[in-house]
Design a protein around this motif. Structure first.
Motif, PDB file in Angstrom:
ATOM      1  N   HIS A  33      40.510  30.328  41.309  1.00  0.00           N
ATOM      2  CA  HIS A  33      41.599  31.136  40.759  1.00  0.00           C
ATOM      3  C   HIS A  33      41.337  31.744  39.383  1.00  0.00           C
ATOM      4  N   CYS A  93      37.608  34.927  39.908  1.00  0.00           N
ATOM      5  CA  CYS A  93      37.648  35.685  41.158  1.00  0.00           C
ATOM      6  C   CYS A  93      36.799  36.949  41.013  1.00  0.00           C
ATOM      7  N   ASN A  96      36.288  41.127  42.879  1.00  0.00           N
ATOM      8  CA  ASN A  96      36.599  42.156  43.878  1.00  0.00           C
ATOM      9  C   ASN A  96      35.712  43.367  43.605  1.00  0.00           C
TER      10      ASN A  96
END
Length: 204
Positions: A99, A102, A104
Motif C-alpha cells: 500500500h 505501489c 502504475n
C-alpha cells in the motif's frame, strides 16, 4: 524470494512455515515463505475493505459521496497501518509493499493514501465550485434525451459535431453516448461524414 512463494500454504504449528522459518520475523529483509497465506484472516478483510472503499470513491456519483468515501478510506488506511506497526516487522513489510510502494503507468513508486489526500484537499479547497458545477450538470441532464431527440427531428441531416455544439459542453459526452446508443438500437441512422457523422431519425 518470488511472490508466489509467499502465497503457498504454511505450517501453522509453532508459528513456523514448512521450512521451519519463524513467521514473525523477516528473512533477509523479505516475508517468510507462506506468510501471506498464514496471516490471510487478518490482512484479507482489511485489504478488501480499504481497496473497495477507494474504488467506490473513484466512481462516486457526487462530490459529497466522493468526499465521504475518501475520508473513510484514509481512516481505514491509517488504522490498518497502525495495527501493522503494533504487530511486528512482517506486518509492516507487507503493508509497506502492498500500500505504500505501489506502481502504475504514471509512477513506479507511490503510496495510495497520497492520491486520496491530494484529491480530498482539492475537494475541500474547491468544494463550493464543484457543487455548483455538479448542480449545473444535473440541470443540463434533465430531459436531455428529449432535447436531443427534438433537435434531430427538427434538423434532418445534421452533422453530429454540430448537434453536440447545441448543448452545454458539460454534457457533450452524454449527448455522444445517447447518439451511439440510438444508432446501435436502430432508432437513428449515422452515416460517416469526414471526421463526424450525418444524423437522421430512422423512418418507421
Amino acid at each position: 524470494m518470488g511472490i508466489f512463494d509467499k502465497f503457498k500454504k504454511s505450517n501453522t504449528v509453532n508459528n513456523t512455515n514448512s521450512l521451519g522459518e519463524d513467521l514473525e520475523h523477516l528473512i533477509d529483509g523479505e516475508l517468510p515463505w507462506g506468510w501471506v497465506a498464514h496471516k490471510s484472516s487478518f490482512i484479507k478483510p482489511r485489504d478488501e475493505e480499504m481497496i473497495d472503499t477507494h474504488v467506490k470513491a473513484c466512481n462516486a456519483e457526487s462530490v459529497e459521496e466522493e468526499k465521504k468515501l475518501l475520508e473513510r478510506f484514509l481512516e481505514l488506511f491509517y488504522a490498518y497501518k497502525n495495527e501493522c506497526e503494533q504487530m511486528g516487522e512482517c506486518y509492516v513489510k507487507y503493508f509497506s509493499d502492498m500500500h505504500e510502494h505501489c506502481h502504475n503507468s504514471s509512477s513506479s513508486d507511490f503510496s495510495i493514501n497520497e492520491l486520496a489526500e491530494q484529491r480530498l484537499a482539492y475537494i475541500n479547497e474547491h468544494y463550493d465550485e464543484l457543487i455548483k458545477k455538479e448542480n449545473h450538470k444535473r440541470e443540463c441532464l434533465t430531459n436531455l434525451d428529449v432535447s436531443v431527440w427534438n433537435e434531430l427531428w427538427n434538423n434532418p441531416d445534421i452533422i453530429q459535431s454540430n448537434l453536440i455544439k447545441l448543448f452545454d459542453p458539460i454534457v457533450k459526452n452524454e449527448v455522444a453516448s445517447l447518439l451511439y446508443e440510438w444508432d446501435k438500437s436502430g432508432r437513428i441512422i449515422r452515416e460517416k461524414k469526414g471526421r463526424s457523422y450525418i444524423l437522421n431519425i430512422k423512418k418507421r
